[in-house]
Design a protein around this motif. Structure first.
Motif, PDB file in Angstrom:
ATOM      1  N   VAL A  29      -1.309  -5.194  14.123  1.00 19.16           N
ATOM      2  CA  VAL A  29      -0.184  -4.422  13.403  1.00 19.16           C
ATOM      3  C   VAL A  29       1.196  -4.673  13.936  1.00 19.16           C
ATOM      4  O   VAL A  29       1.317  -4.405  15.039  1.00 19.16           O
ATOM      5  CB  VAL A  29      -0.553  -3.185  13.079  1.00 19.16           C
ATOM      6  N   ILE A  66      -9.699   2.178   9.793  1.00 20.30           N
ATOM      7  CA  ILE A  66      -8.667   1.369   9.439  1.00 20.30           C
ATOM      8  C   ILE A  66      -8.260   0.286  10.494  1.00 20.30           C
ATOM      9  O   ILE A  66      -8.138  -0.963  10.204  1.00 20.30           O
ATOM     10  CB  ILE A  66      -7.195   2.244   9.488  1.00 20.30           C
ATOM     11  N   ALA A 102      -6.434  -4.712  -1.096  1.00 19.77           N
ATOM     12  CA  ALA A 102      -5.497  -5.819  -0.886  1.00 19.77           C
ATOM     13  C   ALA A 102      -6.197  -6.990  -0.084  1.00 19.77           C
ATOM     14  O   ALA A 102      -5.884  -8.326  -0.565  1.00 19.77           O
ATOM     15  CB  ALA A 102      -4.472  -5.438  -0.041  1.00 19.77           C
ATOM     16  N   LEU A 103      -6.879  -6.878   0.594  1.00 20.04           N
ATOM     17  CA  LEU A 103      -7.559  -7.974   1.377  1.00 20.04           C
ATOM     18  C   LEU A 103      -8.725  -8.728   0.248  1.00 20.04           C
ATOM     19  O   LEU A 103      -8.500 -10.098   0.239  1.00 20.04           O
ATOM     20  CB  LEU A 103      -8.514  -7.674   2.589  1.00 20.04           C
ATOM     21  N   GLY A 124      -8.865  -8.436   9.085  1.00 21.43           N
ATOM     22  CA  GLY A 124      -7.769  -9.388   8.241  1.00 21.43           C
ATOM     23  C   GLY A 124      -6.774 -10.053   9.350  1.00 21.43           C
ATOM     24  O   GLY A 124      -6.745 -11.106   8.641  1.00 21.43           O
ATOM     25  N   ILE A 184       0.873  -0.904   0.231  1.00 20.63           N
ATOM     26  CA  ILE A 184      -0.003  -0.006  -0.167  1.00 20.63           C
ATOM     27  C   ILE A 184       1.041   1.027   0.050  1.00 20.63           C
ATOM     28  O   ILE A 184       1.525   1.514   0.852  1.00 20.63           O
ATOM     29  CB  ILE A 184      -0.886  -0.010   1.433  1.00 20.63           C
ATOM     30  N   PHE A 195       0.201  -7.967   9.120  1.00 21.28           N
ATOM     31  CA  PHE A 195       0.348  -6.468   9.022  1.00 21.28           C
ATOM     32  C   PHE A 195       1.818  -5.866   9.417  1.00 21.28           C
ATOM     33  O   PHE A 195       1.975  -6.146  10.512  1.00 21.28           O
ATOM     34  CB  PHE A 195      -0.688  -5.744   9.420  1.00 21.28           C
ATOM     35  N   ILE A 226      -6.072  -0.953   1.851  1.00 21.68           N
ATOM     36  CA  ILE A 226      -6.187  -2.026   2.610  1.00 21.68           C
ATOM     37  C   ILE A 226      -7.386  -3.072   2.386  1.00 21.68           C
ATOM     38  O   ILE A 226      -6.918  -4.171   2.227  1.00 21.68           O
ATOM     39  CB  ILE A 226      -6.458  -1.794   4.464  1.00 21.68           C
ATOM     40  N   ILE A 279       0.487  -7.516   4.492  1.00 23.96           N
ATOM     41  CA  ILE A 279       0.439  -6.226   3.914  1.00 23.96           C
ATOM     42  C   ILE A 279       1.318  -5.234   4.603  1.00 23.96           C
ATOM     43  O   ILE A 279       1.759  -5.193   5.927  1.00 23.96           O
ATOM     44  CB  ILE A 279      -1.059  -5.764   4.459  1.00 23.96           C
ATOM     45  N   LEU A 283       2.667  -1.497   5.217  1.00 26.85           N
ATOM     46  CA  LEU A 283       2.380  -0.149   5.055  1.00 26.85           C
ATOM     47  C   LEU A 283       3.583   0.631   5.483  1.00 26.85           C
ATOM     48  O   LEU A 283       3.712   1.100   6.876  1.00 26.85           O
ATOM     49  CB  LEU A 283       1.184  -0.049   6.204  1.00 26.85           C
ATOM     50  N   VAL A 318      -8.122  -3.925   9.884  1.00 25.97           N
ATOM     51  CA  VAL A 318      -6.877  -4.634  10.272  1.00 25.97           C
ATOM     52  C   VAL A 318      -7.270  -5.812  11.121  1.00 25.97           C
ATOM     53  O   VAL A 318      -7.001  -7.058  10.866  1.00 25.97           O
ATOM     54  CB  VAL A 318      -5.959  -3.836  11.015  1.00 25.97           C
TER      55      VAL A 318
END
Length: 450
Positions: A367, A332, A311-312, A339, A223, A346, A308, A319, A321, A336
């Motif tokens: 994350v 966000i 991408a998912l 996912g 991303i 992440f 995001i 992922i 970032l 997350v």
């Protein structure tokens, strides 16, 4: 010109270091290395980084040497790399073993530019499922424009005429039964800098892609900014990407942040393969580039969420970032969490400000926040060192574009190193995502947290 002098015992002239533009004089007797470097930084305005625990005493006398020759005399057998920068102070790295280890800042840089800024006339609004009033009708009623849509999550970016109108609308939205959440939108810039190197050779990438279709291929969602295919060593690993800005084409003479991150991710993959004894293996791995910047210097929290989400939806396993902001986003955070429940890993940059305050999305649950530093766990002087940080990796890399080498610094690179290593470990392993995460933190975690 700058002249720096110190008291000397009777019978000997005072020590001095005189640094003019293009010419240096020195009369130095038994100066500790930090004292020499502080003097150079004061005289030149350079940002100087030293490999920690480097001990060296300088005794030298010379006159009218060019700066490069003066550095060789002053630094003796130590290695150094001088990096001029078009948009900031020159950087000087002094090291014994590797430039990656030069992380101790001798002279603190000026106040860092804020990496996030409120977009005062915008709001991010998420409608509840089955809301009676649609977003277009709601926006019209509030006098706003819908400038961004994430229909899969009923989330939208609203733009108002000014800040006062946005704040008035927010007060109304927070009591609206159709609205699930409302939050501010923030501008976000990638925490990294890239400058061309005067001299370097571009080694061939050591990885070979596995081009066979595979249901268990690892996909790294990147991303980031627009990515470049031609003139790079990464093109064979790139999937057809997605841009939130249509057909925008990046410049042909300047490497983009995403291109640098993609090569660093692959360097991280290669490192994982070497460390796991699989350096000759073909890699069932691809990078999915998602452009959330276009030609802009910054993006927004809303567009990070859109990236995001995309991408998912395209089945990314990891992922990356390599960006950082100061404000949390409920949108966000929810993506997350969704996912992470499905096993997506992440990685996000901690940010290039030496503070302990959280940065986002690095500090969000689910994350892995990555900062910059050396193998001993010493955090780079420019990097965030908050309690939310879980991993540490080199905050630099040399990348290649159009037969030119570029030197980059920042926690963006640290993030790509760690995310790439996790992807390389996952690519030739039957371990679960949780096991890969644990292994990654064992390898790259902050020493006190391992």
């Amino acid at each position: 010109m700058a002249t720096l002098c110190w008291w000397a015992p009777p019978g000997r002239a005072a020590d001095s270091l005189v640094w003019r533009t293009g010419q240096v004089d020195a009369e130095i007797e038994a100066w500790p290395l930090p004292k020499v470097l502080e003097s150079i930084a004061s005289a030149t305005g350079w940002q100087i980084y030293l490999q920690p625990d480097t001990r060296y005493t300088v005794t030298t006398r010379f006159h009218k040497l060019k700066p490069a020759d003066a550095l060789r005399r002053l630094l003796g057998e130590l290695n150094f790399a001088l990096l001029p920068q078009s948009g900031g102070p020159t950087k000087l790295f002094i090291y014994r073993t590797s430039v990656n280890e030069a992380t101790q800042l001798i002279r603190t840089a000026g106040k860092s530019k804020a990496e996030t800024a409120l977009i005062p006339n915008e709001l991010i609004v998420a409608l509840k499922p089955g809301a009676k009033e649609g977003i277009d009708a709601l926006a019209k009623r509030l006098g706003a424009k819908v400038v961004g849509r994430l229909d899969g999550l009923n989330a939208y970016r609203l733009q108002f005429d000014n800040e006062a109108a946005a704040q008035s609308a927010r007060a109304e939205l927070e009591s609206d039964s159709n609205v699930g959440s409302v939050e501010n939108n923030f501008a976000i810039t990638p925490p990294a800098s890239l400058e061309p190197l005067a001299m370097s050779s571009a080694p061939p990438l050591s990885l070979k892609p596995d081009v066979n279709p595979s249901s268990d291929r690892i996909i790294v969602g990147l991303i980031d900014t627009p990515i470049q295919r031609q003139g790079t060593v990464i093109k064979d690993f790139l999937l057809t990407g997605l841009s939130l800005y249509g057909d925008y084409q990046p410049p042909a003479d300047q490497v983009t942040h995403a291109t640098a991150m993609a090569e660093t991710i692959l360097d991280g993959v290669a490192r994982a393969l070497r460390e796991n004894g699989n350096s000759s293996a073909k890699v069932p791995l691809s990078i999915l580039p998602i452009d959330i910047y276009g030609g802009n210097e910054s993006t927004s929290t809303f567009d990070v969420a859109r990236g995001i989400f995309e991408a998912l939806n395209r089945h990314a396993n990891i992922i990356n970032l390599s960006l950082s902001g100061e404000s949390d986003s409920e949108l966000i955070r929810s993506l997350v969490q969704e996912g992470a429940k499905k096993g997506v890993l992440f990685f996000a940059a901690a940010g290039n400000t030496p503070v302990t305050t959280p940065s986002f999305p690095a500090a969000d649950p689910g994350v892995i926040g990555v900062t910059a530093g050396d193998a001993q766990g010493n955090i780079a002087p420019y990097a965030n060192r908050g309690a939310f940080v879980q991993a540490i990796a080199p905050g630099l890399n040399v990348v290649h574009f159009q037969n030119q080498a570029w030197f980059g610094t920042g926690t963006s690179f640290s993030t790509a190193w760690v995310g790439g290593w996790a992807a390389g470990t996952m690519a030739n392993s039957s371990q679960t995502a949780a096991q890969i995460q644990s292994q990654t933190l064992t390898r790259w975690g902050i020493p006190a947290k391992r």
